[in-house]
Each structure stands twice: as structure tokens, then as C-alpha cells.
Motif scaffolding. Structure first.
Motif, PDB file in Angstrom:
ATOM      1  N   PHE A  17       3.659 -10.587   6.540  1.00  0.00           N
ATOM      2  CA  PHE A  17       3.307  -8.963   6.654  1.00  0.00           C
ATOM      3  C   PHE A  17       5.020  -8.824   7.595  1.00  0.00           C
ATOM      4  CE2 PHE A  17      -0.844 -10.760   7.337  1.00  0.00           C
ATOM      5  CZ  PHE A  17      -1.587  -9.781   6.240  1.00  0.00           C
ATOM      6  N   VAL A  20       7.003  -7.568   4.547  1.00  0.00           N
ATOM      7  CA  VAL A  20       6.360  -5.715   4.201  1.00  0.00           C
ATOM      8  C   VAL A  20       6.761  -4.854   5.622  1.00  0.00           C
ATOM      9  CG1 VAL A  20       4.076  -4.845   3.886  1.00  0.00           C
ATOM     10  CG2 VAL A  20       4.386  -6.703   2.869  1.00  0.00           C
ATOM     11  N   GLU A  21       6.636  -5.246   6.809  1.00  0.00           N
ATOM     12  CA  GLU A  21       7.068  -4.010   8.349  1.00  0.00           C
ATOM     13  C   GLU A  21       7.875  -3.529   7.573  1.00  0.00           C
ATOM     14  OE1 GLU A  21       5.993  -6.179  11.315  1.00  0.00           O
ATOM     15  OE2 GLU A  21       3.542  -5.310  11.639  1.00  0.00           O
ATOM     16  N   LEU A  23       9.876  -3.268   5.145  1.00  0.00           N
ATOM     17  CA  LEU A  23       9.889  -1.744   3.278  1.00  0.00           C
ATOM     18  C   LEU A  23       9.759  -0.653   4.618  1.00  0.00           C
ATOM     19  CD1 LEU A  23       7.598  -4.291   1.721  1.00  0.00           C
ATOM     20  CD2 LEU A  23      10.660  -4.184   1.307  1.00  0.00           C
ATOM     21  N   GLU A  27       6.517   1.827  -0.040  1.00  0.00           N
ATOM     22  CA  GLU A  27       6.542   0.809  -0.276  1.00  0.00           C
ATOM     23  C   GLU A  27       5.367  -0.317   0.173  1.00  0.00           C
ATOM     24  OE1 GLU A  27      11.212  -0.767  -1.517  1.00  0.00           O
ATOM     25  OE2 GLU A  27      11.015  -0.822   1.048  1.00  0.00           O
ATOM     26  N   GLN A  28       5.291  -0.032   1.235  1.00  0.00           N
ATOM     27  CA  GLN A  28       3.978  -0.886   2.157  1.00  0.00           C
ATOM     28  C   GLN A  28       2.760   0.128   2.089  1.00  0.00           C
ATOM     29  OE1 GLN A  28       4.070  -0.369   6.678  1.00  0.00           O
ATOM     30  NE2 GLN A  28       6.358  -1.258   6.432  1.00  0.00           N
ATOM     31  N   ILE A  31       2.311  -2.156  -2.040  1.00  0.00           N
ATOM     32  CA  ILE A  31       1.626  -3.891  -1.640  1.00  0.00           C
ATOM     33  C   ILE A  31       0.089  -3.441  -0.990  1.00  0.00           C
ATOM     34  CG2 ILE A  31       1.729  -5.369  -0.209  1.00  0.00           C
ATOM     35  CD1 ILE A  31       4.582  -5.259  -0.215  1.00  0.00           C
ATOM     36  N   ARG A  32      -0.079  -2.538   0.185  1.00  0.00           N
ATOM     37  CA  ARG A  32      -1.797  -2.414   0.707  1.00  0.00           C
ATOM     38  C   ARG A  32      -2.929  -1.985  -1.130  1.00  0.00           C
ATOM     39  NH1 ARG A  32       0.009   0.035   5.226  1.00  0.00           N
ATOM     40  NH2 ARG A  32       0.674   1.702   4.331  1.00  0.00           N
TER      41      ARG A  32
END
Length: 51
Positions: A17, A20-21, A23, A27-28, A31-32
Motif C-alpha cells: 500500500f 501504491v501511494e 504512484l 496508476e492508483q 490498481i484499485r
């Protein structure tokens, strides 16, 4: 992301996580959407599994 008193992800998921933060928002979002799709897939499999 989670307070110490809150239930949260394990250490490995926390690291993911955090990555991902960093990115971009686009992009987030991708992924979500991937995570949501996979969760629905496996939950549906669990719900339709015969006992």
C-alpha cells in the motif's frame, strides 16, 4: 494509513500500500480497479461454492 488501534493489513500488505501511494493517481486507480475485480471474483467463487 491505519491507526495503531485499528485493524489493518499485515506488514507485507502495508509495504504494498505504501508503494501504491507513491504512484500517480491514474496508476492508483488502475490498481484499485484490479483489486476490486479480484476481490469480487474470489468472493463470488466463495459464495457459489457448494458445501
Amino acid at each position: 494509513m491505519f491507526e495503531e488501534s485499528e485493524r489493518g493489513p499485515g506488514e507485507r500488505m502495508k509495504l504494498l500500500f505504501e508503494a501504491v501511494e507513491r504512484l500517480s493517481e491514474e496508476e492508483q486507480q488502475i490498481i484499485r480497479e484490479l483489486l476490486e475485480g479480484m476481490i469480487v471474483k474470489y468472493e463470488a467463487r466463495r459464495w457459489t461454492k457448494t458445501v
